[in-house]
Enzyme design. Structure first.
Site, PDB file in Angstrom:
ATOM      1  N   THR A  25       9.115 -53.963  63.888  1.00  0.00           N
ATOM      2  CA  THR A  25      10.040 -54.705  63.037  1.00  0.00           C
ATOM      3  C   THR A  25      10.719 -55.786  63.791  1.00  0.00           C
ATOM      4  O   THR A  25      10.974 -56.032  64.948  1.00  0.00           O
ATOM      5  CB  THR A  25      11.325 -53.517  62.926  1.00  0.00           C
ATOM      6  OG1 THR A  25      10.753 -52.432  62.204  1.00  0.00           O
ATOM      7  CG2 THR A  25      12.827 -54.143  62.336  1.00  0.00           C
ATOM      8  N   GLN A  97       3.186 -49.928  56.803  1.00  0.00           N
ATOM      9  CA  GLN A  97       4.240 -48.823  57.213  1.00  0.00           C
ATOM     10  C   GLN A  97       5.450 -48.815  56.189  1.00  0.00           C
ATOM     11  O   GLN A  97       6.348 -49.873  56.047  1.00  0.00           O
ATOM     12  CB  GLN A  97       4.609 -48.950  58.632  1.00  0.00           C
ATOM     13  CG  GLN A  97       5.431 -47.481  59.005  1.00  0.00           C
ATOM     14  CD  GLN A  97       6.417 -47.742  60.408  1.00  0.00           C
ATOM     15  OE1 GLN A  97       7.019 -48.458  60.657  1.00  0.00           O
ATOM     16  NE2 GLN A  97       5.768 -46.761  61.191  1.00  0.00           N
ATOM     17  N   HIS A 174       6.290 -43.609  57.421  1.00  0.00           N
ATOM     18  CA  HIS A 174       6.948 -43.317  58.822  1.00  0.00           C
ATOM     19  C   HIS A 174       7.580 -42.357  59.054  1.00  0.00           C
ATOM     20  O   HIS A 174       8.739 -42.065  58.445  1.00  0.00           O
ATOM     21  CB  HIS A 174       7.902 -44.667  58.786  1.00  0.00           C
ATOM     22  CG  HIS A 174       8.578 -44.976  60.223  1.00  0.00           C
ATOM     23  ND1 HIS A 174       8.444 -43.977  61.424  1.00  0.00           N
ATOM     24  CD2 HIS A 174       9.389 -46.093  60.861  1.00  0.00           C
ATOM     25  CE1 HIS A 174       8.833 -44.715  62.618  1.00  0.00           C
ATOM     26  NE2 HIS A 174       9.289 -45.831  62.139  1.00  0.00           N
ATOM     27  N   ASN A 177      10.620 -41.660  64.748  1.00  0.00           N
ATOM     28  CA  ASN A 177      11.794 -42.443  65.215  1.00  0.00           C
ATOM     29  C   ASN A 177      12.909 -42.472  64.595  1.00  0.00           C
ATOM     30  O   ASN A 177      14.024 -43.167  64.468  1.00  0.00           O
ATOM     31  CB  ASN A 177      10.993 -43.832  65.299  1.00  0.00           C
ATOM     32  CG  ASN A 177      10.084 -44.289  66.162  1.00  0.00           C
ATOM     33  OD1 ASN A 177       9.351 -43.246  66.811  1.00  0.00           O
ATOM     34  ND2 ASN A 177       9.340 -45.249  65.981  1.00  0.00           N
ATOM     35  N   TYR A 179      13.867 -41.755  61.154  1.00  0.00           N
ATOM     36  CA  TYR A 179      14.185 -42.351  59.903  1.00  0.00           C
ATOM     37  C   TYR A 179      14.140 -41.226  58.920  1.00  0.00           C
ATOM     38  O   TYR A 179      13.898 -40.087  59.317  1.00  0.00           O
ATOM     39  CB  TYR A 179      13.317 -43.583  59.729  1.00  0.00           C
ATOM     40  CG  TYR A 179      13.627 -44.700  60.695  1.00  0.00           C
ATOM     41  CD1 TYR A 179      14.863 -45.355  60.342  1.00  0.00           C
ATOM     42  CD2 TYR A 179      12.851 -45.060  61.607  1.00  0.00           C
ATOM     43  CE1 TYR A 179      15.089 -46.386  61.480  1.00  0.00           C
ATOM     44  CE2 TYR A 179      13.050 -45.787  62.686  1.00  0.00           C
ATOM     45  CZ  TYR A 179      14.360 -46.452  62.536  1.00  0.00           C
ATOM     46  OH  TYR A 179      14.269 -47.511  63.664  1.00  0.00           O
ATOM     47  N   ARG A 226       2.791 -41.756  60.662  1.00  0.00           N
ATOM     48  CA  ARG A 226       3.269 -41.554  62.096  1.00  0.00           C
ATOM     49  C   ARG A 226       4.225 -40.519  62.428  1.00  0.00           C
ATOM     50  O   ARG A 226       5.367 -40.297  61.560  1.00  0.00           O
ATOM     51  CB  ARG A 226       3.922 -43.099  62.374  1.00  0.00           C
ATOM     52  CG  ARG A 226       4.161 -43.488  63.525  1.00  0.00           C
ATOM     53  CD  ARG A 226       4.474 -45.016  64.067  1.00  0.00           C
ATOM     54  NE  ARG A 226       3.843 -45.336  65.188  1.00  0.00           N
ATOM     55  CZ  ARG A 226       4.377 -46.007  66.124  1.00  0.00           C
ATOM     56  NH1 ARG A 226       5.603 -46.576  66.056  1.00  0.00           N
ATOM     57  NH2 ARG A 226       3.591 -46.664  67.160  1.00  0.00           N
ATOM     58  N   ASN A 234      17.351 -42.728  67.907  1.00  0.00           N
ATOM     59  CA  ASN A 234      18.297 -42.483  66.654  1.00  0.00           C
ATOM     60  C   ASN A 234      18.920 -41.039  66.541  1.00  0.00           C
ATOM     61  O   ASN A 234      18.797 -40.597  65.449  1.00  0.00           O
ATOM     62  CB  ASN A 234      17.321 -42.929  65.523  1.00  0.00           C
ATOM     63  CG  ASN A 234      17.281 -44.403  65.219  1.00  0.00           C
ATOM     64  OD1 ASN A 234      18.082 -45.161  65.723  1.00  0.00           O
ATOM     65  ND2 ASN A 234      16.092 -44.811  64.826  1.00  0.00           N
ATOM     66  N   GLY A 316       2.257 -52.149  70.845  1.00  0.00           N
ATOM     67  CA  GLY A 316       3.323 -52.761  70.312  1.00  0.00           C
ATOM     68  C   GLY A 316       3.553 -53.887  71.206  1.00  0.00           C
ATOM     69  O   GLY A 316       3.316 -55.116  70.901  1.00  0.00           O
ATOM     70  N   ARG A 317       4.515 -53.682  72.425  1.00  0.00           N
ATOM     71  CA  ARG A 317       4.988 -55.083  72.603  1.00  0.00           C
ATOM     72  C   ARG A 317       3.911 -56.098  73.382  1.00  0.00           C
ATOM     73  O   ARG A 317       4.261 -57.190  73.143  1.00  0.00           O
ATOM     74  CB  ARG A 317       5.942 -54.397  73.986  1.00  0.00           C
ATOM     75  CG  ARG A 317       7.306 -53.797  73.414  1.00  0.00           C
ATOM     76  CD  ARG A 317       7.864 -53.009  74.469  1.00  0.00           C
ATOM     77  NE  ARG A 317       6.836 -51.732  74.840  1.00  0.00           N
ATOM     78  CZ  ARG A 317       7.194 -50.884  75.831  1.00  0.00           C
ATOM     79  NH1 ARG A 317       8.518 -51.238  76.487  1.00  0.00           N
ATOM     80  NH2 ARG A 317       6.515 -49.859  76.170  1.00  0.00           N
TER      81      ARG A 317
END
Ligand code: FMN
Length: 359
Positions: A25, A97, A174, A177, A179, A226, A234, A316-317
């Site tokens: 995101t 996603q 998704h 995480n 959601y 995922r 969260n 990712g990063r």
């Protein structure tokens, strides 16, 4: 022989390598519509085998964060089309996603008429950034009625259709995480007493019905998911039946025939590690492609692939900070460090200006 940099398949697709750009995101979609700057960002990273987009909402109700994209309007489909058109000629395949934020949201981030929804009226601990008023506590969600559930399932299916119309090779649900999909899976956010709550067979029902509807819309080869067992992000605490619940889910997803499970282990970001027994259990329960994600450098990616623990590795990063990560890892060149201060800020800084290696 590098497995990471060798071709493979994902369902009927050929991938140019086994390195996946993880969903990230980035909050650059002003007005929730994808734009030219985003096309540039994704095209810079098109040497990946597969790009999974940032979380993208299937519904106005799912836009919990500021400036995240959607895939429910004609303008959004057209905006994404310019991105798939920019990426595909450069080699990467692309999955979108689909992220419905559910209760991880604030009304200030939603368009007029949209609602913060969840399985039950239980607010998540923690705060949400809003452009209008800065940090605010996560909103209290409205417990979804059966009609709300039916609507949300239809929105996911329509979003999958829209993603394919925008040129995507498939979609990733998704389910990780914290959601909406995970809010249904976990017993701390789902207190329902109807057929969507209680035993895992009921808590998994919404996710499985969403997956079934997406498959009905675009086919099983185009739908992945995922999952983050043992993830706590969260406000999703660990609970005793976690491993058994996720094994049930993996078996049910295998029966539906989805093209992949994308397994998140956020221990490199400070979360509890996913036990090896959980990873191995999912590997044996789910017969199609397994993607690992979390904390991979090139050595770990190669060793996990060589051991047969997974089929693809998502990063990712390091992909965020290195548009040419494939070239850098192939050549052993040093990598740029990610700048956290620009992860979620609008504009090109910290987005499209990470330097590539000069030839
Ligand atoms: C800036 C940022 C944004 C993220 N956004 C998403 C997202 O939209 N969807 C998602 O599933 N994970 C998201 N993640 C998690 C990443 O996909 C990935 O799992 C995580 O960064 C760990 O992998 P890494 O160690 O390779 O960075 C995000 C992570 C970061 C750092």
């Amino acid at each position: 022989m590098s497995l990471l940099f060798s071709k493979t398949t994902l369902g009927p697709l050929t991938l140019q390598n086994r390195l996946v750009m993880a969903p990230l995101t980035r909050n650059r979609a002003i007005g929730n519509v994808p734009n030219e700057l985003m096309a540039q960002y994704y095209a810079q990273r098109a040497s990946a085998g597969l790009i999974i987009t940032e979380g993208t909402s299937p519904s106005p109700n799912g836009l919990g964060y500021p400036r995240i994209p959607g895939i429910f309007s004609a303008a959004q489909v057209a905006g994404w089309r310019q991105i798939t058109d920019a990426v595909h000629p450069l080699g990467a395949k692309m999955f979108m996603q689909l992220m419905h934020c559910g209760r991880i949201a604030h009304p200030l981030n939603l368009p007029p008429g949209a609602r913060v929804l969840g399985p039950s009226a239980v607010a998540a601990a923690g705060e949400m950034f809003t452009d209008a008023e800065g940090m605010k506590p996560n909103a209290m969600p409205a417990a979804m009625s059966e009609a709300d559930i039916e609507t949300a399932i239809a929105e996911f299916a329509q979003a999958a259709t829209n993603a394919v119309a925008a040129g995507f090779d498939g979609i990733e649900l998704h389910g990780a995480n914290g959601y909406l999909l995970e809010q249904f899976i976990r017993p701390t956010s789902n207190l329902r007493t109807d057929r969507y709550g209680g035993a895992i067979e009921n808590r998994a029902r919404f996710v499985l019905e969403v997956a079934e509807a997406a498959i009905g819309a675009i086919g099983k080869d185009r739908v992945g998911i995922r999952l983050s067992p043992f993830g706590v992000f969260n406000d999703m605490p660990i609970y005793p039946a976690m491993e058994a619940d996720y094994l049930y889910l993996a078996r049910a997803l295998d029966a539906l025939g989805l093209v992949y499970i994308h397994l998140v282990d956020h221990s490199p970001m400070g979360a509890p590690p996913v036990p090896e027994s959980m990873k191995a259990g999912i590997r044996s329960a789910f017969k199609r492609t397994l993607i690992y994600s979390g904390g991979h450098h090139v050595g770990l990616a190669e060793s996990n692939l060589a051991a047969g623990k997974c089929d693809l590795v998502a990063v990712g990063r390091l992909f965020l900070a290195n548009p040419d990560l494939v070239a850098r890892w192939k050549s052993g060149a040093p990598v740029n460090a990610p700048d956290m201060s620009t992860f979620y800020t609008p504009g090109p800084r910290g987005y499209t200006d990470y330097p590539a290696l000069t030839a």
